[in-house]
Design an enzyme around this catalytic site. Structure first.
Site, short mmCIF file in Angstrom:
data_model
loop_
_atom_site.label_atom_id
_atom_site.label_comp_id
_atom_site.label_asym_id
_atom_site.label_seq_id
_atom_site.Cartn_x
_atom_site.Cartn_y
_atom_site.Cartn_z
N LYS A 157 -15.68 3.00 15.13
CA LYS A 157 -15.23 2.82 16.94
C LYS A 157 -16.63 1.46 17.27
CE LYS A 157 -16.21 5.34 21.11
NZ LYS A 157 -16.72 6.72 21.79
N ARG A 170 -16.30 -3.45 18.87
CA ARG A 170 -16.94 -5.09 19.41
C ARG A 170 -15.28 -5.77 18.78
NH1 ARG A 170 -20.48 -1.91 19.48
NH2 ARG A 170 -22.82 -2.57 20.29
N GLY A 192 -18.50 4.36 27.89
CA GLY A 192 -19.71 3.06 27.88
C GLY A 192 -19.67 1.70 27.58
N SER A 252 -31.68 0.04 22.04
CA SER A 252 -30.06 -0.09 22.76
C SER A 252 -29.56 -1.32 22.26
CB SER A 252 -30.56 -0.06 24.65
OG SER A 252 -29.01 -0.15 24.65
N ASP A 306 -25.22 9.48 17.43
CA ASP A 306 -24.55 9.86 17.57
C ASP A 306 -23.47 10.87 16.79
OD1 ASP A 306 -24.17 8.25 19.64
OD2 ASP A 306 -22.23 7.17 18.76
N ARG A 315 -26.13 16.18 26.87
CA ARG A 315 -25.88 16.82 24.81
C ARG A 315 -27.21 17.56 24.71
NH1 ARG A 315 -22.97 11.04 22.18
NH2 ARG A 315 -20.70 11.80 22.80
N ARG A 326 -17.96 14.30 21.23
CA ARG A 326 -19.08 14.70 20.07
C ARG A 326 -19.53 16.33 19.95
NH1 ARG A 326 -18.44 10.11 16.99
NH2 ARG A 326 -19.49 8.21 18.36
#
Length: 671
Positions: free
Chosen positions: A7, A12, A81, A157, A313, A344, A386
């Site tokens: 993903k 990208r 996002g 990040s 993730d 989460r 998720r």
């Protein structure tokens, strides 16, 4: 098995390939809704992109040549996002004007960490509605260049780093981003494979820097010709299902970027035997095949620190596996999970607990005690793919009966996930959710300095309940408003508060308040917050949010909650209601002792006047005034010690069946 295309790499490729000077063909992109949002956004921006679906995923063909957008298009990023944040960097770098928007979930996620460095470079970015949230407008830049930037990120990040690098490359300006830990470097690898002189260390495993210097490059981005390898995060869920069902699995052609495979080390700590076979790279991305043999039984694990960015993730999956591991597993330093598609950490804790698993929710993680009993109950996904996948894995092994409310949301990242999970499922359909025992609530109300918080905390300790101080939520909102510099703007506060991420999170000392990804802790007791909390706590929007959070906590935990309207407004059906009172002079002396102020007569008189003024304000306000519930037991604490008051409340709780008879002796020891 082969998981769908990665993903992160797919995003990208869809966003960067159209910006090349020459054509591109990328095969095997993820077919999920998030990646489709990236493809659609580039098409809206006038990029020449064709997209078709085949057996292994999406194939896109880009003519190259960049963007040719209509005036200020409105780009729908859906739930993605990554799309919104990387697009912000692309728009800033190319000087293209557009409005970025998304669904309700994406609108609730913070954009500040992306926007701040881009604004520092000179990009003009405005929020259309709520501060630091979508929708936001990136304004076109007709003349002038962006400014060089050296950005030191406080949190690792990949999205922040990618946005800054894309702005630098496309705007031909020098940029460097330093990080405290390793984050995904897909953007660096892809830009480097397209000819850009990106400075980074693909072998690093800890803190480091990535940058771009236009002085080293006179060229243009070259087109891509690649097949996207399989997604390691998707592979993780298939491996998790294999481990729980006791079956070996071979995962073919999977992306093996060092920033994405941290979960494999955790699975090995749990006892899995993993053999990794290296394959040829794709656009700078390493590829591998993995063969995984399950252990006889999973062991508990502990993970935190620099390892977290490389498995962020996969934490929902690891939490699900922890529920079936031997011993107590711990996840630390993962506060980032509170601002994903859902909070989460809170969703995992609440759901596992409702299924019968013992969980301690912390500000930045979870502690999960594995169990072997059969699990049953309902799973509310909050639309988070998720979460849906993690509990689908937990329910597949045959020793859990889970009713997942929205299993189809897994298609966001893994289209066909339920079909891929089928070989590991030991039963055909989940049973209906089993009812859970209703949590018990003890309400403790009273005026300021009557002893509410001290009493409630000690009663909770004696009974094994959770203490909830309602005032901390009002103080947290006030603290946040002060930090945002909107504490004097009633309208701004009322508009912002409903979308705030506010949670009561478990700590070693009970429940603490988390707000907008931070846990203020002792700052809530500051003089600045104390001076502003009363007017803000009277606002209707603020009280509505606090009411919702308190009731949610009361559904999840046995609680002792103190405040001024707990028994009348917040929990009118509380199992036991107590209203504490005390002489004004005694309350004044208590307040002065708390502050360390001398108990001279002048000080006492002034404090009495202040408390009586507060009592009049609290009793006369239109929303949830201070008053005794008619069925509440009144206890005058003027001449009673804390232990006496606690013993009396615990005795009443025992009489009403809220606690076993041994509670009273426990209470006396806390007094």
């Amino acid at each position: 098995m082969r998981p769908p295309g990665d993903k992160s790499i797919s995003h990208r490729a869809a966003l960067i390939a159209p910006l090349a000077a020459s054509g591109s063909e990328i095969r095997g992109l993820s077919k999920g809704a998030d990646v489709r949002a990236s493809v659609r956004a580039m098409q809206q921006l006038g990029a020449a992109v064709d997209c078709v679906t085949d057996d292994i995923g999406l194939t896109i063909r880009c003519a190259g040549g960049g963007l040719a957008p209509p005036p200020s298009p409105r780009l729908d990023c859906g739930n993605s996002g990554t799309t919104a944040r990387l697009l912000t960097g692309i728009l800033a770098g190319t000087g293209t004007g557009a409005v970025l928007d998304g669904d309700a979930s994406l609108r609730g996620r913070p954009m500040r960490r992306i926007v701040y460095p881009l604004q520092a470079m000179g990009a003009r970015i405005d929020y259309e509605d709520m501060q630091h949230r979508l929708p936001m407008r990136v304004r076109a830049r007709a003349t002038g260049q962006l400014r060089p930037l050296r950005h030191r990120a406080r949190v690792a990040s990949a999205q922040v780093k990618s946005a800054v690098l894309l702005a630098g490359v496309l705007g031909r300006v020098r940029v460097f981003v330093s990080e405290p830990a390793l984050s995904r470097d897909h953007t660096e690898r892809m830009l480097a494979s397209m000819g850009a002189p990106i400075e980074f260390d693909p072998a690093r495993t800890g803190p480091g820097e990535a940058g771009f210097d236009p002085a080293l490059w006179e060229g243009a981005l070259e087109g891509l010709d690649m097949t996207v390898p399989g997604d390691p995060s998707s592979a993780a869920f298939l491996i998790g299902a294999a481990l729980l069902s006791g079956q070996p699995i071979r995962v073919q052609d999977v992306a093996a970027n060092p920033g994405r495979t941290g979960f494999l080390a955790v699975l090995e700590e749990m006892g899995a035997r993993i053999r990794r076979e290296r394959l040829s790279a794709a656009a700078g991305e390493p590829r591998e095949a993995w063969t995984v043999e399950p252990p006889d039984g999973l062991r508990a694990f502990s993970v935190g620190g620099a390892a977290i960015p490389g498995l962020i993730d996969e934490i929902p999956l690891l939490a699900a596996l922890a529920a079936r591991a031997r011993g107590r597993s711990e996840i630390r330093d993962a506060a980032e999970l509170r601002v994903k598609e859902s909070d989460r950490l809170a969703v995992l804790a609440r759901t596992l607990e409702s299924l019968g698993v013992k969980v301690e929710e912390r500000a930045d993680g979870l502690a999960i005690l594995g169990c072997r009993q059969r699990l049953s109950g309902a799973v509310e996904t909050r639309g988070d793919h998720r979460i849906a996948m993690a509990f689908a894995v937990l329910g597949a092994a045959g020793d859990a009966e889970l009713a997942i409310d929205d299993p189809a949301c897994a298609d966001v990242s893994f289209p066909g996930f339920r079909e891929a999970l089928a070989p590991f499922v030991r039963r055909s359909a989940p049973a209906a959710a089993q009812p859970r025992r209703r949590a018990r609530v003890i309400a403790v109300d009273g005026p300021a300095a009557s002893g509410k918080s001290t009493t409630a905390r000690r009663v909770a300790d004696a009974l094994g309940f959770v203490h909830v101080n309602s005032g901390l939520l009002y103080r947290a909102i006030t603290w946040w408003a002060i930090r945002q510099q909107i504490d004097g703007d009633i309208r701004a506060v009322e508009e912002s508060v409903p979308a705030l991420a506010i949670e009561l999170v478990g700590t070693a000392d009970g429940l603490a308040v988390g707000i907008d990804g931070s846990v203020p802790g002792p700052a809530l007791a500051s003089a600045e917050v104390t001076a502003r909390v009363s007017p803000l706590s009277a606002l209707r929007a603020v009280r509505a949010v606090v009411l919702d959070r308190l009731r949610e906590t009361g559904r999840r935990h046995d609680i002792v909650c103190d405040g001024r309207d707990i028994g009348t407004t917040v929990f009118p059906g509380a199992d036991l209601k107590v209203f504490l009172v005390a002489d004004a002079r005694e309350r004044a002396r208590r307040r002065l002792r708390e502050r360390g102020t001398p108990l001279g007569e002048d000080n006492v008189v002034r404090e009495v006047e202040a408390l009586e003024a507060r009592d009049r304000l609290d009793s006369s306000r239109a929303l949830s005034p201070l008053k005794r519930a008619k069925e509440a037991l009144v206890i005058d604490t003027t001449t009673k010690g804390p232990g006496e008051v606690v013993d009396e409340i615990v005795r009443l709780a025992v009489e009403r069946g809220l606690a076993p008879p041994g509670g009273a002796s426990s209470a006396r020891s806390t007094g």
